[in-house]
Design a protein around this motif. Structure first.
Motif, PDB file in Angstrom:
ATOM      1  N   LYS A   1      65.829   9.419  18.259  1.00  0.00           N
ATOM      2  CA  LYS A   1      65.426  10.296  19.361  1.00  0.00           C
ATOM      3  C   LYS A   1      64.963  11.575  19.237  1.00  0.00           C
ATOM      4  CE  LYS A   1      68.930   8.993  22.852  1.00  0.00           C
ATOM      5  NZ  LYS A   1      70.196   9.643  23.771  1.00  0.00           N
ATOM      6  N   LEU A   2      65.556  12.297  17.944  1.00  0.00           N
ATOM      7  CA  LEU A   2      64.940  13.315  17.388  1.00  0.00           C
ATOM      8  C   LEU A   2      63.485  13.137  17.020  1.00  0.00           C
ATOM      9  CD1 LEU A   2      65.790  16.385  16.442  1.00  0.00           C
ATOM     10  CD2 LEU A   2      66.247  15.364  14.352  1.00  0.00           C
ATOM     11  N   MET A   3      62.990  12.198  16.228  1.00  0.00           N
ATOM     12  CA  MET A   3      61.801  11.638  15.923  1.00  0.00           C
ATOM     13  C   MET A   3      60.955  11.628  16.980  1.00  0.00           C
ATOM     14  SD  MET A   3      62.761   8.886  12.776  1.00  0.00           S
ATOM     15  CE  MET A   3      61.289   8.595  12.346  1.00  0.00           C
TER      16      MET A   3
ATOM     17  N   GLU B   1      63.054  13.744  21.462  1.00  0.00           N
ATOM     18  CA  GLU B   1      63.962  13.703  22.610  1.00  0.00           C
ATOM     19  C   GLU B   1      65.227  14.692  22.375  1.00  0.00           C
ATOM     20  OE1 GLU B   1      65.055   9.604  23.743  1.00  0.00           O
ATOM     21  OE2 GLU B   1      63.008   9.087  23.302  1.00  0.00           O
ATOM     22  N   PRO B   2      65.837  15.088  23.307  1.00  0.00           N
ATOM     23  CA  PRO B   2      67.035  16.094  23.217  1.00  0.00           C
ATOM     24  C   PRO B   2      68.131  15.197  22.404  1.00  0.00           C
ATOM     25  CG  PRO B   2      66.582  16.166  25.510  1.00  0.00           C
ATOM     26  CD  PRO B   2      65.314  15.254  24.733  1.00  0.00           C
ATOM     27  N   VAL B   3      68.880  15.702  21.669  1.00  0.00           N
ATOM     28  CA  VAL B   3      70.152  14.930  20.971  1.00  0.00           C
ATOM     29  C   VAL B   3      71.179  15.910  20.986  1.00  0.00           C
ATOM     30  CG1 VAL B   3      70.776  14.062  18.955  1.00  0.00           C
ATOM     31  CG2 VAL B   3      68.625  13.854  19.370  1.00  0.00           C
ATOM     32  N   LYS B   4      72.450  15.450  21.574  1.00  0.00           N
ATOM     33  CA  LYS B   4      73.637  16.221  21.511  1.00  0.00           C
ATOM     34  C   LYS B   4      74.588  15.336  20.806  1.00  0.00           C
ATOM     35  CE  LYS B   4      72.619  18.857  25.709  1.00  0.00           C
ATOM     36  NZ  LYS B   4      71.752  19.928  24.636  1.00  0.00           N
ATOM     37  N   LEU B   5      74.611  15.498  19.453  1.00  0.00           N
ATOM     38  CA  LEU B   5      75.715  14.695  18.506  1.00  0.00           C
ATOM     39  C   LEU B   5      76.496  15.536  17.962  1.00  0.00           C
ATOM     40  CD1 LEU B   5      76.594  11.821  17.894  1.00  0.00           C
ATOM     41  CD2 LEU B   5      75.005  11.941  16.070  1.00  0.00           C
ATOM     42  N   ASN B   6      76.128  16.494  17.050  1.00  0.00           N
ATOM     43  CA  ASN B   6      76.670  17.286  16.143  1.00  0.00           C
ATOM     44  C   ASN B   6      76.055  18.554  15.748  1.00  0.00           C
ATOM     45  OD1 ASN B   6      75.148  16.592  13.961  1.00  0.00           O
ATOM     46  ND2 ASN B   6      76.496  14.573  13.674  1.00  0.00           N
TER      47      ASN B   6
ATOM     48  N   ARG C   1      66.627  23.076  16.456  1.00  0.00           N
ATOM     49  CA  ARG C   1      66.515  24.451  16.330  1.00  0.00           C
ATOM     50  C   ARG C   1      65.441  24.589  15.298  1.00  0.00           C
ATOM     51  NH1 ARG C   1      71.257  26.034  15.968  1.00  0.00           N
ATOM     52  NH2 ARG C   1      71.679  26.241  14.005  1.00  0.00           N
ATOM     53  N   ARG C   2      65.482  24.422  14.267  1.00  0.00           N
ATOM     54  CA  ARG C   2      64.434  24.419  13.163  1.00  0.00           C
ATOM     55  C   ARG C   2      62.856  24.001  13.471  1.00  0.00           C
ATOM     56  NH1 ARG C   2      63.434  27.680  10.444  1.00  0.00           N
ATOM     57  NH2 ARG C   2      62.541  26.707   8.651  1.00  0.00           N
ATOM     58  N   ILE C   3      62.995  22.634  14.096  1.00  0.00           N
ATOM     59  CA  ILE C   3      61.923  22.266  14.567  1.00  0.00           C
ATOM     60  C   ILE C   3      61.072  22.761  15.550  1.00  0.00           C
ATOM     61  CG2 ILE C   3      60.968  20.164  16.003  1.00  0.00           C
ATOM     62  CD1 ILE C   3      63.230  18.296  14.465  1.00  0.00           C
TER      63      ILE C   3
END
Length: 128
Positions: free
Chosen positions: A28-30, A33-38, A46-48
């Motif tokens: 998803k990150l690649m 797409e938003p990711v809410k895992l940890n 945030r860095r991207i």
């Protein structure tokens, strides 16, 4: 690989069904797409965002990718030269997309010394 490097290729465009939650989140990150895992994925997102909003940092990444491309294509002179021309065009486009004029973008690419002025002029002609 023959040079001792291990490359991992992840096709983030196919279904991650049956994979771990971390791998699904990475796909998803690649795909932006938003990711809410940890907290690690929160930090990565945030860095991207910070990097994508910083034109200077984006240029550094483009230059790094260009050098990696040059190294990979070094096996053949024609491929090597084409790789440098392709990279110069991408960097020029990135400069233009970040609000630089054609003259400013051209000067930036010229200073990188990836390609000859003659080759750069051929690329610039595409934008006139």
């Amino acid at each position: 690989m023959q040079d001792g490097v291990t490359k991992i290729i992840i096709n983030s465009q196919v279904s991650a069904e049956g994979q771990s939650e971390d791998l699904k989140a990475l796909a998803k990150l690649m795909n932006n797409e938003p990711v809410k895992l940890n907290k690690y994925f929160d930090y990565a997102q945030r860095r991207i965002k910070e990097i994508n909003e910083d034109p200077e940092m984006r240029e550094k990444i483009m230059l790094y990718e260009t050098r990696m491309l040059e190294r990979e294509q070094a096996s053949g002179k024609a491929g090597y030269e084409q790789g440098k021309a392709d990279a110069a065009k991408i960097i020029l486009e990135n400069q233009l997309n970040n609000g630089k004029t054609l003259e400013q973008a051209t000067e930036f690419v010229r200073n990188l010394k990836l390609i000859s002025d003659k080759e750069l002029e051929k690329i610039i002609d595409l934008y006139k």
